[in-house]
Design a protein around this motif. Structure first.
Motif, PDB file in Angstrom:
ATOM      1  N   PHE A  31       0.810  -1.330   0.268  1.00 22.81           N
ATOM      2  CA  PHE A  31       0.168   0.097  -0.044  1.00 22.81           C
ATOM      3  C   PHE A  31       0.902   1.242   0.036  1.00 22.81           C
ATOM      4  N   GLY A  32       0.452   2.588  -0.759  1.00 25.71           N
ATOM      5  CA  GLY A  32       1.081   3.153  -0.967  1.00 25.71           C
ATOM      6  C   GLY A  32       2.590   3.282  -1.588  1.00 25.71           C
ATOM      7  N   HIS A  33       2.245   2.548  -2.561  1.00 27.21           N
ATOM      8  CA  HIS A  33       3.720   1.973  -3.717  1.00 27.21           C
ATOM      9  C   HIS A  33       2.558   3.154  -4.575  1.00 27.21           C
ATOM     10  N   GLU A  34       3.587   4.418  -5.427  1.00 26.62           N
ATOM     11  CA  GLU A  34       2.903   4.694  -6.745  1.00 26.62           C
ATOM     12  C   GLU A  34       3.378   4.047  -7.793  1.00 26.62           C
ATOM     13  N   PRO A  35       3.291   3.605  -9.030  1.00 20.80           N
ATOM     14  CA  PRO A  35       3.534   2.724  -9.826  1.00 20.80           C
ATOM     15  C   PRO A  35       4.987   3.930 -11.164  1.00 20.80           C
ATOM     16  N   ARG A  36       6.667   3.056 -10.767  1.00 18.26           N
ATOM     17  CA  ARG A  36       7.270   3.817 -12.474  1.00 18.26           C
ATOM     18  C   ARG A  36       7.223   2.955 -13.147  1.00 18.26           C
ATOM     19  N   ALA A  37       7.649   3.775 -14.228  1.00 20.51           N
ATOM     20  CA  ALA A  37       8.268   3.033 -15.126  1.00 20.51           C
ATOM     21  C   ALA A  37       8.170   1.794 -15.541  1.00 20.51           C
ATOM     22  N   ARG A  38       9.673   1.597 -14.526  1.00 19.91           N
ATOM     23  CA  ARG A  38      10.172   0.074 -14.084  1.00 19.91           C
ATOM     24  C   ARG A  38       9.158  -0.877 -14.049  1.00 19.91           C
ATOM     25  N   ASP A  39       7.936  -0.769 -13.096  1.00 20.53           N
ATOM     26  CA  ASP A  39       7.151  -2.144 -12.002  1.00 20.53           C
ATOM     27  C   ASP A  39       6.454  -2.101 -13.229  1.00 20.53           C
ATOM     28  N   PHE A  40       6.060  -2.027 -14.584  1.00 23.14           N
ATOM     29  CA  PHE A  40       4.882  -2.359 -15.636  1.00 23.14           C
ATOM     30  C   PHE A  40       5.522  -4.020 -16.082  1.00 23.14           C
TER      31      PHE A  40
END
Length: 198
Positions: free
Chosen positions: A33-42
């Motif tokens: 929870f609280g983690h905002e997606p970054r480009a490398r997460d996709f």
């Protein structure tokens, strides 16, 4: 499948879609929870998408596309890869056409997907919105059946369909034995629904 935490739906416009999915399904994320997606997460998320599927269908993909990352993960995980062909003049079809050249199953309609997945899943593939049926009785292999399936395996990859045919066991039983071997670290899955012993 989410690239961020459950409280960070991306894009935000998909919040209603997420609620609709939750009504009859699940939203899955490996992020806290609280983690905002970054480009490398996709791309990381894509490996989970392919892992949860029997196969993936790539409908449109340019030469550098996230869909091709998912296709690569699917192959590494022993999942089926399907691709819809496109015009050789359309750059949006370069990735899908390349997948077909590399051995992905060419798809022009749903029957192409069903024909490949039916023997793997061991039951008719239907498009229904019903509650899943309870597992059939006798889906637990006995010792001789388990031994017969394992004897058919070796270091050379073999198709799962051949294991079903040669063992005389049901597809469900073969899948149970393969899962047991995989969990024990004794099985390797290859592209094209091939498996081998480690």
């Amino acid at each position: 499948m989410l690239a961020g935490g459950h409280d960070h739906i991306y894009p935000r416009e998909h919040a209603e879609l997420a609620d609709a999915i939750l009504a009859q399904g699940a939203l899955v994320s490996e992020m806290p929870f609280g983690h905002e997606p970054r480009a490398r997460d996709f791309p990381r998320r894509n490996r989970l998408i392919s892992a949860l599927c029997a196969g993936i269908v790539v409908v449109e993909a340019a030469r550098r596309s996230g869909s091709l990352i998912t296709a690569r993960f699917a192959l590494e995980q022993g999942r089926e890869v399907f691709a819809v062909p496109g015009s050789p003049l359309d750059p949006r079809a370069e990735g899908t056409n390349d997948l077909i050249k590399q051995g992905a199953t060419l798809v022009t309609d749903a029957a192409d997907v069903i024909a490949v997945l039916r023997p793997i899943l061991g039951k008719p593939v239907e498009f229904r919105a019903e509650e899943p049926e309870a597992p059939a009785p006798g889906a637990e292999p006995d010792a001789p059946e388990r031994a017969r399936i394992i004897e058919l395996l070796g270091p050379t990859p073999v198709p799962i369909d051949d294991l079903v045919r040669l063992s005389g066991s049901s597809p469900a039983i073969v899948r149970v034995v393969l899962l047991e071997l995989e969990l024990a670290g004794r099985l390797e899955r290859h592209g094209g629904a091939l498996v081998s012993l480690l």
